[in-house]
Structures are given as structure tokens and as C-alpha cells.
Design a protein around this motif. Structure first.
Motif, PDB file in Angstrom:
ATOM      1  N   MET A   1       0.840  -1.205   0.000  1.00 51.50           N
ATOM      2  CA  MET A   1       0.000   0.000   0.000  1.00 51.50           C
ATOM      3  C   MET A   1       0.869   1.247   0.000  1.00 51.50           C
ATOM      4  N   PRO A   2       0.452   2.302  -0.738  1.00 54.67           N
ATOM      5  CA  PRO A   2       1.258   3.520  -0.754  1.00 54.67           C
ATOM      6  C   PRO A   2       1.236   4.232   0.593  1.00 54.67           C
ATOM      7  N   GLN A   3       2.304   4.963   0.845  1.00 53.82           N
ATOM      8  CA  GLN A   3       2.404   5.772   2.058  1.00 53.82           C
ATOM      9  C   GLN A   3       1.443   6.955   1.961  1.00 53.82           C
ATOM     10  N   LEU A   4       0.696   7.216   3.021  1.00 47.15           N
ATOM     11  CA  LEU A   4      -0.211   8.355   3.044  1.00 47.15           C
ATOM     12  C   LEU A   4       0.526   9.573   3.575  1.00 47.15           C
ATOM     13  N   LEU A   5       0.507  10.648   2.798  1.00 49.43           N
ATOM     14  CA  LEU A   5       1.219  11.869   3.153  1.00 49.43           C
ATOM     15  C   LEU A   5       0.254  12.919   3.684  1.00 49.43           C
ATOM     16  N   GLN A   6       0.742  13.752   4.579  1.00 51.83           N
ATOM     17  CA  GLN A   6      -0.014  14.882   5.111  1.00 51.83           C
ATOM     18  C   GLN A   6       0.733  16.159   4.735  1.00 51.83           C
ATOM     19  N   LEU A   7      -0.025  17.146   4.232  1.00 48.49           N
ATOM     20  CA  LEU A   7       0.631  18.348   3.735  1.00 48.49           C
ATOM     21  C   LEU A   7       1.407  19.073   4.824  1.00 48.49           C
ATOM     22  N   ASN A   8       0.879  19.099   6.049  1.00 53.24           N
ATOM     23  CA  ASN A   8       1.547  19.853   7.121  1.00 53.24           C
ATOM     24  C   ASN A   8       2.776  19.140   7.665  1.00 53.24           C
ATOM     25  N   SER A   9       2.979  17.879   7.275  1.00 48.50           N
ATOM     26  CA  SER A   9       4.169  17.153   7.736  1.00 48.50           C
ATOM     27  C   SER A   9       4.880  16.461   6.577  1.00 48.50           C
ATOM     28  N   LEU A  10       4.702  16.993   5.388  1.00 51.35           N
ATOM     29  CA  LEU A  10       5.253  16.389   4.183  1.00 51.35           C
ATOM     30  C   LEU A  10       6.779  16.481   4.178  1.00 51.35           C
ATOM     31  N   ASN A  11       7.450  15.350   4.048  1.00 51.19           N
ATOM     32  CA  ASN A  11       8.914  15.314   4.033  1.00 51.19           C
ATOM     33  C   ASN A  11       9.359  14.526   2.806  1.00 51.19           C
ATOM     34  N   LEU A  12       9.615  15.247   1.727  1.00 51.34           N
ATOM     35  CA  LEU A  12       9.966  14.595   0.476  1.00 51.34           C
ATOM     36  C   LEU A  12      11.382  14.034   0.483  1.00 51.34           C
ATOM     37  N   ALA A  13      12.202  14.448   1.444  1.00 55.00           N
ATOM     38  CA  ALA A  13      13.581  13.957   1.516  1.00 55.00           C
ATOM     39  C   ALA A  13      13.641  12.464   1.821  1.00 55.00           C
ATOM     40  N   THR A  14      12.557  11.900   2.326  1.00 53.81           N
ATOM     41  CA  THR A  14      12.534  10.462   2.577  1.00 53.81           C
ATOM     42  C   THR A  14      12.275   9.669   1.302  1.00 53.81           C
ATOM     43  N   LEU A  15      11.860  10.350   0.230  1.00 54.24           N
ATOM     44  CA  LEU A  15      11.524   9.676  -1.020  1.00 54.24           C
ATOM     45  C   LEU A  15      12.429  10.072  -2.180  1.00 54.24           C
ATOM     46  N   ILE A  16      12.989  11.262  -2.121  1.00 45.08           N
ATOM     47  CA  ILE A  16      13.798  11.799  -3.219  1.00 45.08           C
ATOM     48  C   ILE A  16      15.247  11.890  -2.758  1.00 45.08           C
ATOM     49  N   ARG A  17      16.161  11.418  -3.619  1.00 46.17           N
ATOM     50  CA  ARG A  17      17.574  11.368  -3.283  1.00 46.17           C
ATOM     51  C   ARG A  17      18.352  12.471  -4.003  1.00 46.17           C
ATOM     52  N   PRO A  18      19.486  12.877  -3.442  1.00 43.27           N
ATOM     53  CA  PRO A  18      20.373  13.775  -4.179  1.00 43.27           C
ATOM     54  C   PRO A  18      20.776  13.137  -5.515  1.00 43.27           C
ATOM     55  N   GLY A  19      20.789  13.925  -6.563  1.00 40.35           N
ATOM     56  CA  GLY A  19      21.139  13.417  -7.883  1.00 40.35           C
ATOM     57  C   GLY A  19      19.973  12.890  -8.689  1.00 40.35           C
ATOM     58  N   ASP A  20      18.787  12.772  -8.070  1.00 35.58           N
ATOM     59  CA  ASP A  20      17.613  12.306  -8.796  1.00 35.58           C
ATOM     60  C   ASP A  20      17.163  13.324  -9.840  1.00 35.58           C
ATOM     61  N   THR A  21      16.486  12.823 -10.875  1.00 36.35           N
ATOM     62  CA  THR A  21      15.759  13.677 -11.812  1.00 36.35           C
ATOM     63  C   THR A  21      14.275  13.514 -11.550  1.00 36.35           C
ATOM     64  N   VAL A  22      13.599  14.642 -11.330  1.00 32.20           N
ATOM     65  CA  VAL A  22      12.177  14.650 -10.986  1.00 32.20           C
ATOM     66  C   VAL A  22      11.387  15.217 -12.166  1.00 32.20           C
ATOM     67  N   MET A  23      10.285  14.574 -12.492  1.00 33.82           N
ATOM     68  CA  MET A  23       9.380  15.041 -13.553  1.00 33.82           C
ATOM     69  C   MET A  23       7.971  15.124 -12.995  1.00 33.82           C
ATOM     70  N   TRP A  24       7.171  16.031 -13.549  1.00 35.44           N
ATOM     71  CA  TRP A  24       5.750  16.085 -13.207  1.00 35.44           C
ATOM     72  C   TRP A  24       4.926  16.512 -14.413  1.00 35.44           C
ATOM     73  N   GLY A  25       3.617  16.385 -14.297  1.00 36.91           N
ATOM     74  CA  GLY A  25       2.725  16.786 -15.370  1.00 36.91           C
ATOM     75  C   GLY A  25       2.848  18.269 -15.650  1.00 36.91           C
ATOM     76  N   GLN A  26       2.839  18.626 -16.934  1.00 37.64           N
ATOM     77  CA  GLN A  26       3.028  20.026 -17.291  1.00 37.64           C
ATOM     78  C   GLN A  26       1.714  20.799 -17.258  1.00 37.64           C
ATOM     79  N   ALA A  27       1.850  22.114 -17.341  1.00 40.50           N
ATOM     80  CA  ALA A  27       0.698  23.029 -17.405  1.00 40.50           C
ATOM     81  C   ALA A  27      -0.279  22.752 -16.269  1.00 40.50           C
ATOM     82  N   ASN A  28      -1.557  22.514 -16.595  1.00 36.83           N
ATOM     83  CA  ASN A  28      -2.573  22.358 -15.548  1.00 36.83           C
ATOM     84  C   ASN A  28      -2.523  21.004 -14.849  1.00 36.83           C
ATOM     85  N   ALA A  29      -1.709  20.090 -15.369  1.00 35.39           N
ATOM     86  CA  ALA A  29      -1.532  18.788 -14.734  1.00 35.39           C
ATOM     87  C   ALA A  29      -0.509  18.830 -13.603  1.00 35.39           C
TER      88      ALA A  29
END
Length: 423
Positions: A1-29
Motif C-alpha cells: 500500500m502507498p504511504q499516506l502523506l499529510q501536507l503539514n508534515s510532508l517530508n519529500l527527503a525520505t523519497l527523493i535522493r540527491p542526484g535524482d531527476t524529478v518530472m511532473w505533469g506540465q501546465a494544468n496537470a
């Protein structure tokens, strides 16, 4: 099951590493709460890279380059501030090549951030506003983090997602970003009138984004049984579907369905597309595929440019020394329309930008599209069909659609070059 995140305690450093390349949906996505948290937490994460598409929000700013390397296929939208600051590395790739670059690892995507529509009764999430190159990235990313937005439209496409596809979920309830309403000028309406006169009933449309495509769609109200197959679908497509002009009933492929890669419009479009089986969002591997496009009879490809020279060479990337456009998907669709039965490969642009002519003797930027691929060029002053014409014949046609005030200057530049040496 995926980890449930809370905006007020969101810690992306536990999921994203130094040197990673991050992509997301463009424009309104764009999954705005995740991308804003990413920039806010960049120092905690360590230096990483971001692959941007069109930016409709000021999420990424020049000061963020202290920890982030920015790259993109385009300089559109808010990317222009990064480009002007010399902080945006450009990937000069055709849109059709992006999936293969991702699959091969040449464009490595380690972390993918998505905005999804809530799960349906079967527990499946929809990609909502965009599929395009997100689908190939989904297959190769190490980590997939999803914003499940209650207000995102549930759209149909090649696939839906299950909990097993996600590593972490943030639940939100916010209005997605919207495209600003285009400011349609008189010149845009005149261009649209010329193009509308070329389009036959039963044609299938591919449209770029901006004022001219919006004006063209507004000029097609008397047409019948049009179709849509495009990288992006906008409000104009929704309006023409609602009014019965776009029915997709005469398409030779995907009959009855408007096909796109991303929704680029307002809430009107999001609401119209939600749970609408007459619209499907698909991967770039499909929307920009050469064989797919060639199989669509009467495919009309309408794209823009920064400037066009007298022989049909097209610059779609650089204006006054600044990277503002993209290689993008224009050539994919131009070639597709050229190869389609009854297809029309159209480049449309105003004849001027301020005091400058956009029909030129020589380009001031790169040759994005070679003159060997040139088809039909349209300005507010007319239509230049360059197909099958020699260089000298093209010069005459192109001068005829330049602004009358600039024709003497362009002719003088041409005389200085000389026909025999041009170019």
C-alpha cells in the motif's frame, strides 16, 4: 500500500535522493502542492534535477537554482524567467522522441509526481488532465508520488492506475490550474478566416496552443463532422463537441473519439472531459506516432512559429535571442499531415511582432523545421502553399503574405543576398 502523506508534515527527503531527476505533469496537470513542497524542501533533499514541461505556475524560480538544475523541452510559460536567467537547459527533441528517450534512460526519470483524479468504484485512479509522456515515465521511475485531487477530472485513456502503481499519496481538494483566456487580435481572426476556408467537412484537427488555434476553432462553427487528434485539447474543442461540430464520426481512426495527450484549457474543459467517453487522453507514443498520423485521412495540422524565411525554413524556438518556444511536436504533425490522405500541414503566424517582420530573408534563430518539410504558411495577408515549389517560386509566395510595410525591406535584403546565392 502507498504511504499516506499529510501536507503539514510532508517530508519529500525520505523519497527523493540527491542526484535524482524529478518530472511532473506540465501546465494544468502540475501537482501543485507536491511541486511547491519540493522547491521549499530542496536544501533538505540535496542537489537534484527537474525536467519541466510548459509551466503555468511560478513554482520554479531562478533562486531555486541554488539546489536544482532545470531542464525542459520548451521555454514556454513561466519557464521563460529561468531561460532569461540562463538557468534552463534545453532538450531540443521532437515530442515524438520523448518516450523513447525516457525508456532508454537517455532521459532518466527517477521520481514522478502526478496529479490524479480520485479512485472510481473499481479502485482505479485516472491520470486526469494529462497522459502524454507521463505514461512512459510511469513505467521507469523509481518512485511515483501522487496528489489525488478531488477536483481533478476523471478522464479515459490507455490505462488507469491502482494503489500498486504508487509509492505515496497526498489527498487534496483544490481547483486545478487553468489556462488564461487567449487575447485574440484582429490579425488572428483574419488568419483564422484563411485557415477555416481550407478545412473541409470531415477533417480531423490537430491544434497547437495560443490565440491563433483558439481563433481557428471559433471560426469553424458552420463546419460539419470534424474530428480531433492533437497533442493538446482546449476549450475550443469542448465547445465544438458540445455544439455538434466536432463529432469524430468521419475519422478513419478512433471514430467517435477526440484524442489528445493533455487538457489545456479552463474549468469548462475539465468539466466537459470528466467521465466523458468521447474524449481520451493517450501517450505521446500514440498521439505523435508517424504511422498513426498518416492513417488519419484529411488530417489538418495547425501550428505556430516565431518566424519563417522566404524559402520556408521555420524557427519555432528563439525570438530576439531568447528561448521562448520548442522543437516540440510541430514537425511530427506536419509530416503526419503531409503523409495523410488529403492532409494539410499548416504553419500560421502573424506577419509582424511589434516593429519586426516575422517573414524574413534569413532566420535570426535556429532552423527548427527544414524547408524540405514546409507545407502551407498562413499570415493575415494570405496563404502561401509552398508544396512542390522551387526556391524562387517560394520567395514570390512568401513576399505576398508578408506585411506590406515590410516588403520593401525584405526585398532589399533579398537583393543584397542575390537570388543565385539564396540562401
Amino acid at each position: 500500500m502507498p504511504q499516506l502523506l499529510q501536507l503539514n508534515s510532508l517530508n519529500l527527503a525520505t523519497l527523493i535522493r540527491p542526484g535524482d531527476t524529478v518530472m511532473w505533469g506540465q501546465a494544468n496537470a502540475e501537482p501543485l502542492p507536491l511541486t511547491q513542497a519540493l522547491m521549499a524542501q530542496r536544501k533538505k533533499i540535496g542537489r537534484f534535477k527537474v525536467m519541466l514541461g510548459i509551466a503555468n505556475s511560478p513554482t520554479c524560480l531562478p533562486e531555486h537554482a541554488d539546489c536544482v538544475d532545470f531542464m525542459s523541452y520548451c521555454g514556454a510559460g513561466a519557464n521563460r524567467e529561468l531561460a532569461s536567467a540562463g538557468l534552463l537547459d534545453i532538450l531540443p527533441s521532437h515530442y515524438s522522441e520523448l518516450p523513447a528517450l525516457i525508456a532508454s534512460g537517455a532521459l532518466r526519470i527517477d521520481v514522478l509526481l502526478l496529479q490524479l483524479a480520485p479512485a472510481n468504484a473499481e479502485g482505479r485512479y485516472s491520470l486526469g488532465i494529462a497522459s502524454e509522456y507521463l505514461l512512459p515515465a510511469l513505467e521507469h521511475a523509481r518512485v511515483v508520488i501522487a496528489e489525488v485531487n478531488r477536483q481533478a477530472p476523471w478522464t479515459y485513456g490507455e490505462r488507469s492506475l491502482g494503489a500498486e502503481d504508487l509509492h505515496a499519496i497526498l489527498y487534496t481538494d483544490r481547483a486545478p490550474l487553468e489556462n488564461p483566456v487567449s487575447r485574440i487580435r484582429d490579425s488572428d481572426q483574419r488568419i483564422a478566416g484563411h485557415i477555416a476556408g481550407l478545412i473541409e467537412d470531415g477533417s480531423t484537427l490537430q491544434m497547437g496552443i495560443g490565440a491563433i488555434p483558439d481563433a481557428v476553432l471559433s471560426a469553424l462553427g458552420e463546419h460539419r463532422d470534424l474530428g480531433a487528434h492533437s497533442g493538446s485539447l482546449g476549450d475550443g474543442v469542448a465547445r465544438l463537441m458540445h455544439s455538434g461540430v466536432i463529432t469524430n464520426q468521419r475519422k478513419t481512426r478512433d471514430r467517435g473519439i477526440s484524442v489528445g495527450g493533455i487538457l489545456m484549457g479552463s474549468r469548462l474543459l475539465h468539466d466537459f472531459a470528466s467521465n466523458n467517453r468521447a474524449i481520451e487522453l493517450r501517450s505521446t507514443r500514440y498521439t505523435h506516432d508517424a504511422q498513426v498520423l498518416a492513417s488519419i485521412d484529411r488530417l489538418v495540422a495547425i501550428n505556430s512559429a516565431v518566424e519563417v524565411d522566404l524559402t520556408g525554413q521555420i524557427n519555432s524556438e528563439v525570438a530576439t535571442g531568447n528561448y521562448v518556444g520548442a522543437v516540440g511536436g510541430a514537425l511530427d504533425f506536419i509530416r503526419g499531415a503531409r503523409d495523410a490522405k488529403g492532409g494539410l500541414p499548416i504553419i500560421a503566424l502573424p506577419s509582424t511582432a511589434g516593429a519586426y517582420s516575422r517573414i524574413v530573408a534569413r532566420l535570426s534563430g535556429p532552423v527548427t523545421i527544414a524547408r524540405s518539410d514546409a507545407g502551407i504558411i498562413v499570415t493575415e495577408f494570405g496563404v502561401a502553399d509552398l508544396r512542390g515549389l522551387t526556391l524562387k517560386q517560394r520567395v514570390v509566395k512568401m513576399l505576398d503574405i508578408a506585411h506590406p510595410d515590410h516588403r520593401p525591406m525584405i526585398q532589399a535584403q533579398l537583393d543584397a543576398i542575390g537570388y543565385a546565392r539564396f540562401p
